[in-house]
Design an enzyme around this catalytic site. Structure first.
Site, short mmCIF file in Angstrom:
data_model
loop_
_atom_site.label_atom_id
_atom_site.label_comp_id
_atom_site.label_asym_id
_atom_site.label_seq_id
_atom_site.Cartn_x
_atom_site.Cartn_y
_atom_site.Cartn_z
N LYS A 285 14.10 -8.03 13.53
CA LYS A 285 14.91 -8.05 12.14
C LYS A 285 16.10 -9.15 12.47
O LYS A 285 16.30 -9.50 11.43
CB LYS A 285 15.30 -6.57 11.66
CG LYS A 285 14.09 -5.56 11.35
CD LYS A 285 13.31 -6.24 10.14
CE LYS A 285 12.30 -5.41 9.66
NZ LYS A 285 11.69 -5.90 8.34
N TYR B 284 12.33 -3.43 17.42
CA TYR B 284 12.23 -3.37 15.91
C TYR B 284 13.41 -4.15 15.54
O TYR B 284 13.45 -5.37 14.67
CB TYR B 284 12.21 -2.23 15.21
CG TYR B 284 12.29 -2.00 13.99
CD1 TYR B 284 11.25 -2.36 13.09
CD2 TYR B 284 13.65 -1.76 13.42
CE1 TYR B 284 11.20 -2.48 11.56
CE2 TYR B 284 13.87 -1.54 12.03
CZ TYR B 284 12.69 -1.96 10.94
OH TYR B 284 12.86 -1.81 9.85
N SER C 199 14.56 -6.82 5.13
CA SER C 199 15.10 -6.64 6.51
C SER C 199 15.40 -5.15 6.95
O SER C 199 14.67 -4.45 6.50
CB SER C 199 16.24 -7.64 7.02
OG SER C 199 16.63 -7.39 8.13
N SER D 126 0.95 -1.20 0.21
CA SER D 126 0.15 0.00 0.06
C SER D 126 0.85 1.31 -0.13
O SER D 126 0.45 2.38 -0.38
CB SER D 126 -0.91 -0.01 1.29
OG SER D 126 -0.25 0.03 2.38
#
Length: 258
Positions: A158, A154, A140, A9
């Site tokens: 990752k 976060y 990543s 999106s």
């Protein structure tokens, strides 16, 4: 070749959809709430497809939902019968005091960035194994190898993605499916502001003035993104195309961009 791209999106997913389609690929461009808040993005992609005669199908997909992944898998099996490329791009970023994120928030971060990749990979690997040149590309981050303060949740998601991707790389190679990871630096895609505020207010209070630091860091990034030195997100879409068009077996495990 036929490609599936998650999180299309905006940002990298949106640009990769157009880049692959303009280079002759048949693209399943997926996103959440495609008939709701993201309907304008769906309409934009479909308008590009009609105007430029591109092969783009916009489809609903929530990578945090088993039912949503299963529904898309069945739809693609019925309509395509095969798939060659899976680009796991969907992601969110939580930036704040690491301790102050609740366990539920940490699980939400991982559900998109890590478990979402596992859901889609497991769902589409049976089709990718049937391809003559199946490839998974996981988006990543440099934060998948370097840890920054206030990006702890976060980074953890990752780091997990990097380990999963590398293991798949080794295990799928004999089956003819390639796996590569793209590690973007900071890009102006809106990802920095996609996460919620920390929920553990008691933990936040113990940090005093430090609670202001994460928002100050984000403002600094925002200033950089508005400067002449800001990188172009199209670089990531170009990197993805470059990996796809590299011969099977020669694709890098990691590609840093930006």
């Amino acid at each position: 070749k036929k490609a599936i791209i998650t999180g299309s999106s905006s940002g990298f997913g949106y640009l990769t959809t157009l880049t692959l389609a303009r280079n002759g690929y048949k693209v399943w461009s997926t996103m959440r709430d495609s008939n709701g808040k993201n309907s304008s993005k769906k309409n934009e992609l479909e308008a590009f497809a009609a105007k430029e005669n591109l092969s783009i199908t916009v489809a609903e997909l929530d990578v945090t939902s088993d039912a949503s992944v299963k529904a898309l898998t069945e739809k693609i099996i019925n309509e395509e019968g095969s798939i060659d490329i899976l680009v796991n791009n969907a992601g969110v970023m939580y930036v704040g005091i690491t301790e102050a994120y609740s366990l539920e928030q940490v699980q939400e971060q991982f559900d998109t960035n890590f478990f979402g990749v596992i859901r889609t990979s497991k769902a589409f690997l049976p089709l990718l194994k049937k391809s003559e040149d199946g490839v998974i590309i996981n988006i990543s981050s440099l934060a998948g190898r370097l840890v920054f303060p206030y990006f702890g949740i976060y980074c953890a998601s990752k780091f997990a993605l990097e380990a999963y991707s590398e293991a798949l790389k080794y295990e799928l190679k004999p089956l003819g499916v390639d796996v590569s990871v793209v590690e973007p630096g900071p890009f102006p895609t809106g990802l920095l502001f996609s996460g919620p505020k920390e929920e553990d207010t008691m933990a936040l209070e113990s940090y005093g003035e430090m609670v202001e630091v994460p928002s100050a860091m984000l403002q600094n990034f925002e200033g950089f993104f508005k400067s002449e030195d800001a990188p172009n997100p199209q670089e990531i879409a170009d990197s993805i195309l470059s990996i796809i068009e590299t011969n099977n077996g020669s694709r890098p495990i990691r590609k840093v961009t930006g």
